[in-house]
Design a protein around this motif. Sequence first.
Motif, short mmCIF file in Angstrom:
data_model
loop_
_atom_site.label_atom_id
_atom_site.label_comp_id
_atom_site.label_asym_id
_atom_site.label_seq_id
_atom_site.Cartn_x
_atom_site.Cartn_y
_atom_site.Cartn_z
N SER A 109 4.23 14.13 -10.25
CA SER A 109 4.46 14.63 -9.74
C SER A 109 5.93 15.74 -11.43
N ARG A 110 5.55 14.25 -11.93
CA ARG A 110 5.85 14.13 -13.52
C ARG A 110 7.43 14.99 -13.14
N ALA A 111 7.82 14.71 -11.99
CA ALA A 111 9.46 14.88 -12.66
C ALA A 111 10.17 13.72 -12.78
N LYS A 112 11.68 14.27 -13.13
CA LYS A 112 13.00 12.36 -13.20
C LYS A 112 13.60 12.85 -12.83
N GLU A 113 14.28 11.77 -11.99
CA GLU A 113 15.23 10.87 -11.87
C GLU A 113 16.59 12.16 -12.23
N GLU A 114 16.96 12.06 -11.40
CA GLU A 114 18.98 12.39 -11.76
C GLU A 114 19.53 12.02 -10.71
N ASP A 158 27.88 12.04 -6.90
CA ASP A 158 28.77 10.65 -6.16
C ASP A 158 27.52 9.34 -7.19
N GLY A 159 26.98 9.47 -8.07
CA GLY A 159 26.87 8.31 -8.30
C GLY A 159 25.40 8.54 -7.55
N GLY A 160 24.52 9.22 -7.03
CA GLY A 160 23.32 8.57 -6.12
C GLY A 160 22.35 9.06 -6.82
N THR A 161 20.88 8.51 -6.51
CA THR A 161 19.84 9.06 -7.83
C THR A 161 19.30 10.10 -6.63
N ILE A 162 19.12 11.25 -7.65
CA ILE A 162 18.44 12.07 -6.63
C ILE A 162 17.00 12.08 -7.86
N LYS A 163 15.69 11.75 -6.56
CA LYS A 163 14.51 11.43 -6.75
C LYS A 163 13.08 12.00 -5.78
N TRP A 164 13.12 11.49 -5.05
CA TRP A 164 12.46 12.77 -3.81
C TRP A 164 12.86 14.28 -3.66
N ARG A 165 14.26 14.23 -3.33
CA ARG A 165 14.03 15.07 -2.78
C ARG A 165 14.00 16.40 -3.91
N ALA A 200 0.97 -1.03 0.25
CA ALA A 200 0.33 -0.14 -0.28
C ALA A 200 1.18 0.92 -0.26
N HIS A 201 1.92 1.10 0.31
CA HIS A 201 3.19 2.40 0.72
C HIS A 201 4.07 2.17 -0.10
N ILE A 202 3.95 1.54 -1.11
CA ILE A 202 4.58 1.15 -2.71
C ILE A 202 3.45 1.92 -3.57
N ALA A 203 2.69 2.06 -3.25
CA ALA A 203 1.28 2.09 -4.23
C ALA A 203 1.40 3.59 -4.12
N SER A 204 0.73 3.74 -3.05
CA SER A 204 0.49 5.05 -2.51
C SER A 204 2.20 5.96 -3.46
N LEU A 205 2.84 5.78 -2.80
CA LEU A 205 4.51 6.89 -3.27
C LEU A 205 4.27 6.91 -4.69
N ASP A 206 4.77 5.72 -5.62
CA ASP A 206 4.43 5.57 -7.08
C ASP A 206 3.70 6.30 -7.45
N PHE A 207 1.86 6.63 -6.85
CA PHE A 207 0.79 7.97 -7.48
C PHE A 207 1.57 9.32 -7.18
N ILE A 208 2.01 9.55 -6.38
CA ILE A 208 2.75 10.39 -5.75
C ILE A 208 3.82 10.40 -6.58
N TRP A 209 4.90 10.06 -7.28
CA TRP A 209 5.95 10.02 -7.67
C TRP A 209 5.68 10.52 -8.98
#
Length: 768
Positions: free
Chosen positions: A366-371, A375-382, A354-363
Amino acid sequence: MTDESQRNLRTLPTPPTQASNGTPSKSGLIPTNTVTTKEGITVRTRIEPSLPVDDVVRQLCLNLKIKDPPTMFALRDESDELVTNDNLRKKIKGKVHLKLVNAPAIEAAEIVERLAARDARLGLTLTSLRKFIREEQFANEFLSRDGLHELISVINDSHGNVLAYALTAMQNLMELDHGWSNLSDSFIFRVVEILSAESSLINVCRPATAILKKLVEADPANAPGTHIASSSRAPPIPPPGSVYRYGFEVVFEQMKRESRLLETVVSRLGSADTTMALYSMMLINSLMAHASEDLWEELISTLQHLNVHKAVIRLMSSHTIEDLTSCILDYQANVVRMTYRKKNLPVDPDNEPAHIASLDFIWQKSRAKEEQDNDGGTIKWRKLGFDSEDLTQEFMEVGVLGLDCLQNFVAKDPDFFAKVVQEQLSRPEERRCPIAKASNDVVDLLSEHWAIFGPGYSTSTTFQPFFLNFHRVHALATQFFLRMWNESGASTGDFMRVVALTRSQVKVALRKENVRPWHEVEQDFLECEYRAVRDRQMQELEKEDDMMSKVPIRNLRAKLYKESLEFVRQQRIHCLMQGAWFMNALPISANTPRDTIRRPSRPWRFMRLDQGLKSLHYVDSALKFVVRSGLEDLPERIDISQISEIATGTCAPFPHTMNNQPDMNISPQSPLQASPLSFSLVTASGITLAAQIAPDQSRWADWTDGLNMLRRTGGHVASAETEVFVHALTEIGLKIRLLNLSGDQAEIPSGIIAGNPPASNDFFFSEL
């Protein structure tokens, strides 16, 4: 009347009315009662109050020359209440007219036989059964003859009024704490089916609802004595024969087989029959109060889908009986506890579907894109405003409640959310509004405003329709936060300043919650100007030290609030154990003609709670007297477990009488006026166990709140005195705790930042 019917029958030889010295003898003070036999013969008799009932019946049979054994007979009063050793003295002193009737064993045998026959007299048989089944002696005889099996068979095969009578008899039987420990799942499902049918009559739905409620509350954890071991995680095992073997999970399992049940129950909250609405409200409250750890989320999700909050809000403005007030406040208290549960349930973005589904919906919305960062880490939720990619940590303070509110904010207007996210991403990083972080802080502010500090009791004494619209208020307040950020030209370092502005606006917009319309709340959040909000906040800061709004201080206040609430609870219960005098009152739920009411001969009642917190002991008296400590002077009692509701403002004082005649200055048709200091103790079946009027406001607050706090399901605070008391203790305790810090001008940080965890476990804590 025959000569035989007019003779003076003596259960004991009638003593002389005067002793040899001319003074009245003690025995001469024995009142004269009338007794009617089954044959219709009425006799006058003097009964020694100290005799057991069996001896009284034996002497009556002997003097009336009745050939049948005395064990076949019993005494009842005009209302068919069984005369027992406990109430014989009261009946004699009240000169109550008595009837010599069949003993409970005979009545039980005949009723079981007629239930099995299913003849034309079934309706009359069930009418008698629902009346007698409340009596311990009759119930034991009925159960010993397998009467419960016959009653359940009638419930399974009947409909209409016959079914209503049978269910009412079953409901009354379940007021006892024994005899119904072997109800099957098929019977529970039958009750669920009856309640789910929209065509069911109201007089069928009422007892069916009460039966389900009783089964929900018959949880092993609620059995007497189990509260001592409540810290154990293992569920308690009920002893053989205990009725505490059902509970929420057993009932909910059968409810899920009939998907329309909860929908039908919620729809009945809008019933024109207020008693039906009351019963439905009580069942929903019981389900919420007893929901298990594994199923409470499913229950709350279902209730939210059925818009139960909306139905309760409608009741707040349209209810016509005071009993609903208590139920609605109980519902608010249950919602507070459920909200606290959600707030403290961690978000698990890796393992909880349920938490995974809610977070996927929010992301996605948002129509944002990961970067990738340097350091090679993912910028997503920030990108949405979180400080890190660790969502469990980001939602630590607000839990699943924060996730639900953010998802609801997005779902309310996905295009608006996407527009805001893209707009913020187009700005320099230091000028971006951290949307997700702002959402969580708004959840925290609203939790603080509505005192969602713990799973204790709700101290609100008024309706809170805005609280039941938590998600809508959150969405408005979050929009307000975004607008204040933009209008003030805020940057990263101004985050707490905008939080302070939002806190100020929350207090203003949600003021006088029980009387303000919703459109005014929307107007306060959507139309206020930044300058006006800022000026008001500056004035507030002049009156209150800015230190009080810091996170550690707010957490300390929440802790002290819970401690104060427990202190007040103990004080209220101590008042109950001391005892108090009350005036006996008249419940005014029925339209009783005033000219038929007579002031009781014993208008005063003293009540006291026993040391085990299980029973209220009391005595009725014509005059107040000094009651000794202990329970020796209090022969009557009410079991706390029987009390389902503490209804307030539901009783009126008996009309003033002179020489047993009503006051001629008052019209017999004039309505009785409820006293604001009255309260009544009501069972799940609607029976009033006690109706009292307190001598003053303080005593009324002690007893109504104390009795509410004794209930296993928790409860709400009924008096403003207790509410003010809790908040005053909290503020005093807070100021005392802060004296050292503020006196030394010590700086209190806005938050504590945890350092990095140790690289290994090769370390120890120094004792210095």
